[in-house]
Motif scaffolding. Sequence first.
Motif, PDB file in Angstrom:
ATOM      1  N   ARG A 443       0.657  -0.883   0.214  1.00 57.36           N
ATOM      2  CA  ARG A 443       0.026   0.094   0.045  1.00 57.36           C
ATOM      3  C   ARG A 443       0.752   1.390   0.759  1.00 57.36           C
ATOM      4  N   LEU A 444       0.205   2.589  -0.264  1.00 57.49           N
ATOM      5  CA  LEU A 444       1.025   3.560  -0.338  1.00 57.49           C
ATOM      6  C   LEU A 444       1.132   4.136   1.739  1.00 57.49           C
ATOM      7  N   ILE A 445       2.274   4.680   1.674  1.00 56.53           N
ATOM      8  CA  ILE A 445       2.189   4.799   3.510  1.00 56.53           C
ATOM      9  C   ILE A 445       2.736   6.589   2.873  1.00 56.53           C
ATOM     10  N   VAL A 446       1.790   7.487   3.901  1.00 52.24           N
ATOM     11  CA  VAL A 446       1.957   8.420   3.983  1.00 52.24           C
ATOM     12  C   VAL A 446       1.806   8.875   5.107  1.00 52.24           C
ATOM     13  N   HIS A 447       2.608  10.803   5.489  1.00 54.01           N
ATOM     14  CA  HIS A 447       2.567  11.604   6.097  1.00 54.01           C
ATOM     15  C   HIS A 447       1.958  12.547   6.294  1.00 54.01           C
ATOM     16  N   VAL A 448       1.098  13.254   6.636  1.00 49.48           N
ATOM     17  CA  VAL A 448       0.047  14.578   5.564  1.00 49.48           C
ATOM     18  C   VAL A 448       0.907  15.468   6.608  1.00 49.48           C
ATOM     19  N   MET A 449       1.209  16.484   6.209  1.00 52.66           N
ATOM     20  CA  MET A 449       2.096  17.935   6.727  1.00 52.66           C
ATOM     21  C   MET A 449       0.894  19.292   6.660  1.00 52.66           C
ATOM     22  N   ASN A 450       1.900  20.243   6.622  1.00 58.17           N
ATOM     23  CA  ASN A 450       0.833  21.627   6.956  1.00 58.17           C
ATOM     24  C   ASN A 450       2.660  22.123   6.744  1.00 58.17           C
ATOM     25  N   THR A 451       3.593  21.122   6.290  1.00 62.82           N
ATOM     26  CA  THR A 451       4.764  22.738   6.759  1.00 62.82           C
ATOM     27  C   THR A 451       4.877  23.499   4.926  1.00 62.82           C
ATOM     28  N   HIS A 452       4.246  24.979   5.184  1.00 64.40           N
ATOM     29  CA  HIS A 452       4.286  25.677   4.308  1.00 64.40           C
ATOM     30  C   HIS A 452       3.615  26.669   4.760  1.00 64.40           C
ATOM     31  N   SER A 453       5.081  27.896   3.139  1.00 64.84           N
ATOM     32  CA  SER A 453       4.550  29.346   3.531  1.00 64.84           C
ATOM     33  C   SER A 453       4.707  29.842   2.032  1.00 64.84           C
ATOM     34  N   TYR A 454       3.925  31.130   2.452  1.00 57.38           N
ATOM     35  CA  TYR A 454       3.276  31.351   1.260  1.00 57.38           C
ATOM     36  C   TYR A 454       3.287  32.818   0.905  1.00 57.38           C
ATOM     37  N   ASP A 455       3.762  32.944  -0.316  1.00 58.58           N
ATOM     38  CA  ASP A 455       4.286  34.856  -0.643  1.00 58.58           C
ATOM     39  C   ASP A 455       4.389  34.866  -1.961  1.00 58.58           C
ATOM     40  N   ASN A 456       3.784  35.713  -2.205  1.00 59.32           N
ATOM     41  CA  ASN A 456       3.492  36.853  -3.335  1.00 59.32           C
ATOM     42  C   ASN A 456       2.999  35.609  -4.048  1.00 59.32           C
ATOM     43  N   ASN A 457       1.643  35.574  -3.301  1.00 59.52           N
ATOM     44  CA  ASN A 457       0.719  34.165  -3.940  1.00 59.52           C
ATOM     45  C   ASN A 457       1.148  33.344  -4.362  1.00 59.52           C
ATOM     46  N   THR A 458       2.573  32.569  -4.115  1.00 64.97           N
ATOM     47  CA  THR A 458       3.425  31.382  -4.421  1.00 64.97           C
ATOM     48  C   THR A 458       2.737  30.612  -2.554  1.00 64.97           C
ATOM     49  N   PHE A 459       2.307  29.343  -3.094  1.00 69.09           N
ATOM     50  CA  PHE A 459       2.520  28.236  -2.208  1.00 69.09           C
ATOM     51  C   PHE A 459       3.893  27.101  -1.777  1.00 69.09           C
ATOM     52  N   ASN A 460       4.344  27.461  -1.236  1.00 70.14           N
ATOM     53  CA  ASN A 460       5.730  27.002  -0.831  1.00 70.14           C
ATOM     54  C   ASN A 460       5.711  25.578   0.382  1.00 70.14           C
ATOM     55  N   VAL A 461       5.997  24.193  -0.953  1.00 70.62           N
ATOM     56  CA  VAL A 461       5.155  22.935   0.391  1.00 70.62           C
ATOM     57  C   VAL A 461       6.683  22.380  -0.031  1.00 70.62           C
ATOM     58  N   TRP A 462       7.339  22.506   1.389  1.00 69.45           N
ATOM     59  CA  TRP A 462       8.309  21.500   1.987  1.00 69.45           C
ATOM     60  C   TRP A 462       8.141  20.748   2.982  1.00 69.45           C
ATOM     61  N   ASP A 463       8.548  19.942   3.609  1.00 69.59           N
ATOM     62  CA  ASP A 463       8.955  19.374   4.653  1.00 69.59           C
ATOM     63  C   ASP A 463       9.985  17.535   4.350  1.00 69.59           C
ATOM     64  N   PRO A 464      11.307  18.037   4.895  1.00 65.00           N
ATOM     65  CA  PRO A 464      12.202  16.557   4.753  1.00 65.00           C
ATOM     66  C   PRO A 464      11.430  15.000   4.767  1.00 65.00           C
ATOM     67  N   LEU A 465      10.010  15.101   5.329  1.00 70.71           N
ATOM     68  CA  LEU A 465       9.509  14.372   5.939  1.00 70.71           C
ATOM     69  C   LEU A 465       8.902  13.098   4.323  1.00 70.71           C
ATOM     70  N   TYR A 466       9.059  14.606   3.633  1.00 69.96           N
ATOM     71  CA  TYR A 466       7.858  13.947   2.669  1.00 69.96           C
ATOM     72  C   TYR A 466       9.152  13.286   1.647  1.00 69.96           C
ATOM     73  N   LYS A 467       9.853  12.549   2.171  1.00 71.78           N
ATOM     74  CA  LYS A 467      10.752  12.041   1.626  1.00 71.78           C
ATOM     75  C   LYS A 467      10.443  10.926   1.570  1.00 71.78           C
ATOM     76  N   TYR A 468       9.616  10.423   2.342  1.00 68.44           N
ATOM     77  CA  TYR A 468       9.376   9.020   2.910  1.00 68.44           C
ATOM     78  C   TYR A 468       7.746   9.054   2.911  1.00 68.44           C
ATOM     79  N   SER A 469       6.675   9.871   2.311  1.00 66.53           N
ATOM     80  CA  SER A 469       5.531   9.386   2.050  1.00 66.53           C
ATOM     81  C   SER A 469       5.652   9.320   0.508  1.00 66.53           C
TER      82      SER A 469
END
Length: 599
Positions: A443-469
């Motif tokens: 199955r898929l293994i997932v981590h849900v995150m809300n690690t983000h920033s929002y600048d100049n109408n650009t939504f940046n999604v980042w979190d090192p843990l996404y590597k494992y999701s």
Amino acid sequence: MKKYFKTVITEGVLIGLVFILFIGRVNAQTAMINVQARNTTSLNGKWTVILDPTGAGDYKQVWQEKKPQKKTDFVEYSFEGGPELDVPGDFNSQLCELTYLEGTVWYKKQFDYTAKPDRRLFLHFGAVNYAADVYLNGEKIGSHEGGFTPFQFEITGKVKNGENALIVKADNRRLKNGLPGYGYDWFNYGGITRDVNLIETNETFIEDYFIQLKKGSLNTVSGWVKLNGANLQQSVEIGIPELNLSRKATTNEEGMAYVEFKSAFKLWSPENPKLYKLVIESKTDTVSDEIGFRSIEVKGDKVVLNGSPIFLKAVNIHEENPYKRARAFTDGDNRLLLEAAKELGCNFVRLVHYPHNEKMVKQAEKMGLMVWSELPVYQHIQFADSLVPQKLETMLNEMVRRDKNRCGVIVWSLSNETYPGTPNRNEALIELTQKCRALDSTRLIVHVMNTHSYDNNTFNVWDPLYKYSDLIAVNEYIGWYIPWQGKPSETRWNVSFPDKPVFISEFGGEAKSGSAQGPTDEAASWSEEYQETIYKNQVEMFGNIPNLCGVCPWLLFDYRSLGRMNLVYQNGYNRKGLISENGEKKKAWFIMNEYFKRK
Ligand code: GCB
């Protein structure tokens, strides 16, 4: 001399304490799977209770059920004369005085039993929230921590012929190092919330099995069967009568038999949720199940079901029956929630934020709904606490073991909104991911995150843990917690793992249904119009999200959450539902329904 005595006494006390702690911590066993297919006697029904909000019952040792022996004796507790509660069922919704209890209720059930030669007996709990201490005939048989997964005790030889007294201490106090920890945004329904059963087995029985398609294959099952008992080396047979299929294997000295076989299965899918009757037989036991076959994978930036890309049309669901204001557990409760998801146009349900009852998962599978199952690893978990890694592993085992044969389950979600800065968070969750993959690589293994920033109408999604999701699962809430910074149609998404599929696991905003026509630009109006605008804007933005593989509004029904204290609009409810707790569809429901029809 004095010093000698002091040392001896101190050591004695210490040894005693360690002994008490050790005895007090006999842990429950991980439960055998598929209870519904076993030889069970239900212990559901009325249980007598002692309400113990101050926690005096441990000191008084209520499990001993002492009776006065002489005329000058008295005992300051008794189950006799106490109220009764329904099991299963949370205690908060059953007695007015328990509405807000986060504490202890002692439950008692009497049952008769006649021991049979060569039979084993297990006491199985579907779930007790949060901690359970279990006593049989005055003796502690063990404990369990974790409010949403099953556990059992073997009571062969401990159960008496005739009448037996079973006492359970159910304690739903929050623990700083619990899973979840102190803070969470749902109602903490306590008590024996799921079924209780006695299960009788032969000396050697089929404890567990895993029968699913091999990762990536559409026709090859790779699985195993595990026996428990004295006679571990046996021949086992797996049969699917409808396919005229039968395969034999022999278990090894650990009781494990590995099987691999091919067939032209009709694959399970939301359009055709085909299940086959499957029978597993050993010399000493038979278990049957209904099993579906499908493959689920991430291929590049797509989620692929049975070889074809699929868009995940999802909705978040809490295990609460809005009409009963109670924890959901009956077939009727489950159907109510799942039918509402179907009506919205979903092919997928995110069952948040803890494993829901087993029948819910089975029901979803029958209705053609794919399922996301989640551990209660929520926000501020104390990952650096020495006890937490073991709790994580136990809960993972319990969740995966119970539902790994449900083809409807396509995602194991291991965490929600944890934070990169929390000590030991990355290490603990990476290890948990590896353990999960070792238990189930299909199955898929997932981590849900809300690690983000929002600048100049650009939504940046980042979190090192996404590597494992396997998915970039994002809780975003633009338009509610985060104001728009420009036109939604021009909002850019910048995702730090650009090759993976992106799943919007939460978005939305609050509205009190039926509130008078309100402004579309004022959050504090709690108006349906404001919520509707958020949804319209979100739908507009979805077109800009690279690799978008699905969306999942927060959430289906308004639900109870005591931290929501705006007494005009919330009154103890999280109002982000698309449907109110009285069943009224809000305006945003129609936006989502329309979107899902188009996808
Ligand atoms: C979240 C959480 C969810 C909350 C929701 C909200 O991000 O994952 O459990 O309830 O936000 O309503 O704020």
